[in-house]
Design an enzyme around this catalytic site. Structure first.
Site, short mmCIF file in Angstrom:
data_model
loop_
_atom_site.label_atom_id
_atom_site.label_comp_id
_atom_site.label_asym_id
_atom_site.label_seq_id
_atom_site.Cartn_x
_atom_site.Cartn_y
_atom_site.Cartn_z
N TRP A 131 0.82 -1.22 0.00
CA TRP A 131 0.00 0.00 0.00
C TRP A 131 0.86 1.27 0.00
O TRP A 131 0.40 2.33 0.41
CB TRP A 131 -0.96 0.03 1.20
CG TRP A 131 -1.86 -1.15 1.30
CD1 TRP A 131 -2.92 -1.45 0.50
CD2 TRP A 131 -1.82 -2.20 2.28
NE1 TRP A 131 -3.53 -2.62 0.90
CE2 TRP A 131 -2.87 -3.10 2.01
CE3 TRP A 131 -0.99 -2.46 3.37
CZ2 TRP A 131 -3.12 -4.24 2.77
CZ3 TRP A 131 -1.24 -3.60 4.13
CH2 TRP A 131 -2.29 -4.47 3.83
N HIS A 132 2.08 1.15 -0.49
CA HIS A 132 2.98 2.31 -0.49
C HIS A 132 3.12 2.87 -1.91
O HIS A 132 4.21 3.01 -2.42
CB HIS A 132 4.34 1.92 0.09
CG HIS A 132 4.28 1.55 1.54
ND1 HIS A 132 5.34 0.96 2.21
CD2 HIS A 132 3.30 1.68 2.47
CE1 HIS A 132 4.99 0.76 3.47
NE2 HIS A 132 3.76 1.18 3.64
N TYR A 133 2.00 3.19 -2.52
CA TYR A 133 2.01 3.71 -3.89
C TYR A 133 2.69 5.08 -3.93
O TYR A 133 2.50 5.89 -3.04
CB TYR A 133 0.58 3.87 -4.43
CG TYR A 133 -0.37 2.81 -3.97
CD1 TYR A 133 -0.12 1.46 -4.21
CD2 TYR A 133 -1.53 3.15 -3.27
CE1 TYR A 133 -0.99 0.48 -3.77
CE2 TYR A 133 -2.40 2.18 -2.83
CZ TYR A 133 -2.13 0.84 -3.07
OH TYR A 133 -2.99 -0.13 -2.62
#
Length: 510
Positions: free
Chosen positions: A444-446
């Site tokens: 979830w580290h876009y």
């Protein structure tokens, strides 16, 4: 906070900030000290929702696909992802781990004032960051990582330092989440307006009689679909700031006419400024997990201990909970409550993808590819990290939490059969390279899409456009540290203080 349904049809502000998330809230809060600010958030409030606020309910919203969910699901390359749709952004739905980024991030982000960087971190930490209580399973894994070579044991620290450490958390001692929304306590309530369920459709630009496109307002809709327009007052330093995240900011630039011309033409969007680099350089740090069944009871915990390796992988953990939200049947007789997940994220990554818009609907997800493990070095980092995790699992320090007769192959085969993503693959692990590819998930580290030096300049101003900045994770070149939220919170405060100082100096000189 007010519902956008209560917003006037037309309003005027010194600053309009799009996105009430990790960067947008520190920005809005800081600028409201002296100027009239509008903060537009497409989601609702995080308060009063136990799925968000209670640590024991972490992740339950990822399977909620309703329009009111604080998490909006999208799929990229068979990996199920989620983007935040709630005040507080990612800080309202993430696992809460807080660790500052490395110094390289400050250089890449063009943050030149080291004192302001430090003060901006501390500004956040005073309000919403806590020191976790590390219990037995976590303590065993901490010792196991050191035994596996992730040295030294650095104790408790917010700093990004090689070795094993305990970091901060957004969950307090009662297990209650404190998100970026809590930072609104610092705001000037007389000068800040926060609108919920306010979906921005486009940014308005003047193109005639000016040297380049000049942002002057935004069109947004409330939850009933009623359209409103918020204008800048017209001061020379008035600005619109995009803080809608790695997916939302490039998407809104394109919907507003700034982006690759062929995409805009295909959807009949009037081209305000052709900018082929909007949406390029998209990245997500791949996550690979290993579930280890335990013969003895474990506590419920989410990320508190992290191993920062020398080779560019970060090892984290969660225990006593269904961290991956898999069907219980896929645990093959074991239980996620009797075991823990040890997982790793690679630094960078070098693999990059692209974001494209598919329609004119701002509530719809754009099309995103991340090209997980496209670059061989990313895959090699994963393999080395998995090897380190397996050494930790077999260590003396971790022996109480592993079945004595369960081999490493048994553990890998169990994990390959878990429902980790939507990719087709074999039910046994043939190699660690294949394991990484088959079991890839999102961290979830876009980031990327409006990268600094490509879409924005060193002051986060959109190149070739007046009165418009982008300040959020879309500007980032490499995800900072083990988890980026600390750095993005800092970035919002840092740029808020910087903009405020420049504006006050300008107004005083007039």
């Amino acid at each position: 906070m007010h519902e956008a349904t209560k917003a006037p049809k037309i309003s005027f502000y010194d600053y309009i900030i799009i996105g009430g998330g990790t960067a947008g809230i520190p920005l809005a809060t800081t600028l409201s000290a002296n100027y009239n600010v509008l903060l537009l958030e497409r989601g609702g409030s995080p308060y009063g929702n136990p799925n968000i606020t209670n640590v024991n309910n972490f992740g339950s919203y990822f399977s909620d696909t309703s329009p009111t969910s604080p998490s909006q699901q999208f799929i990229s390359e068979g990996v199920v992802n989620s983007r935040a749709r709630v005040l507080g952004g990612g800080t309202s739905i993430n696992a809460g781990f807080y660790s500052r980024g490395e110094s390289k991030f400050n250089e890449e982000a063009r943050l030149t004032d080291a004192n302001l960087v430090d003060e901006s971190y501390k500004w956040t930490e005073r309000a919403i960051v806590f020191r976790p209580v590390v219990q037995k399973w976590q303590s065993a894994l901490r010792a196991a990582l050191v035994e596996a070579g992730v040295k030294p044991d650095n104790g408790f620290s917010y700093d990004h330092i090689v070795g094993t450490k305990v970091g901060g958390t957004l969950f307090d001692a009662n297990g209650t989440r404190h998100s970026a929304a809590d930072l609104l306590q610092y705001a000037n309530p007389k000068l800040l307006s926060v609108l919920l369920h306010a979906t921005v459709h486009k940014i308005l630009f003047k193109t005639e009689g000016v040297s380049g496109p000049l942002a002057y307002g935004v069109v947004f809709a409330d939850s009933l679909g009623r359209k409103c327009i918020a204008y800048l007052k017209g001061g020379k330093k008035d600005e619109i700031i995009l803080s809608a995240g790695a997916l939302g900011s490039p998407q809104l630039l394109m919907l507003s006419g700034i982006g690759p011309k062929e995409q805009l033409d295909a959807l009949k969007i009037r081209v305000v400024l052709p900018q082929p680099l909007v949406g390029k350089g998209m990245a997500d740090n791949p996550l690979n997990t290993i579930f280890v069944p335990s013969p003895i009871a474990v506590e419920v915990s989410i990320i508190q201990v992290v191993g920062i390796t020398q080779y560019g992988s970060y090892i984290e953990e969660s225990s006593g909970t269904n961290f991956i939200r898999a069907n219980l049947s896929s645990y093959q007789g074991f239980s996620p409550q009797m075991g823990g997940f040890i997982f790793e994220k690679i630094s960078g990554p070098l693999s990059k993808g692209e974001l494209k818009i598919k329609n004119l609907d701002p509530t719809d997800n754009p099309l995103v590819t991340f090209n997980y493990f496209k670059e061989p070095i990313d895959l090699q980092k994963c393999v080395i990290a998995v090897e380190t995790i397996l050494r930790a699992v077999e260590s003396e320090a971790f022996s109480n939490y592993k079945y004595a007769n369960m081999t490493i192959i048994d553990i890998l085969d169990l994990n390959v059969k878990l429902q980790l993503n939507m990719r087709m693959h074999a039910n046994t692990s043939s190699s660690l390279e294949q394991y990484c590819k088959d079991t890839v998930r999102t961290m979830w580290h876009y980031h990327g899409g409006c990268r600094i030096g490509e879409v924005i300049d060193n002051e986060y101003k959109v190149l070739g456009v007046g009165a418009l900045r982008v300040i959020d994770g879309s500007t980032i070149l490499n995800s900072p540290g083990t988890n980026p939220q600390a750095s993005v919170l800092m970035l919002g405060r840092y740029m808020g203080v910087t903009i405020l100082g420049q504006r006050i100096a300008y107004d005083n000189s007039e």
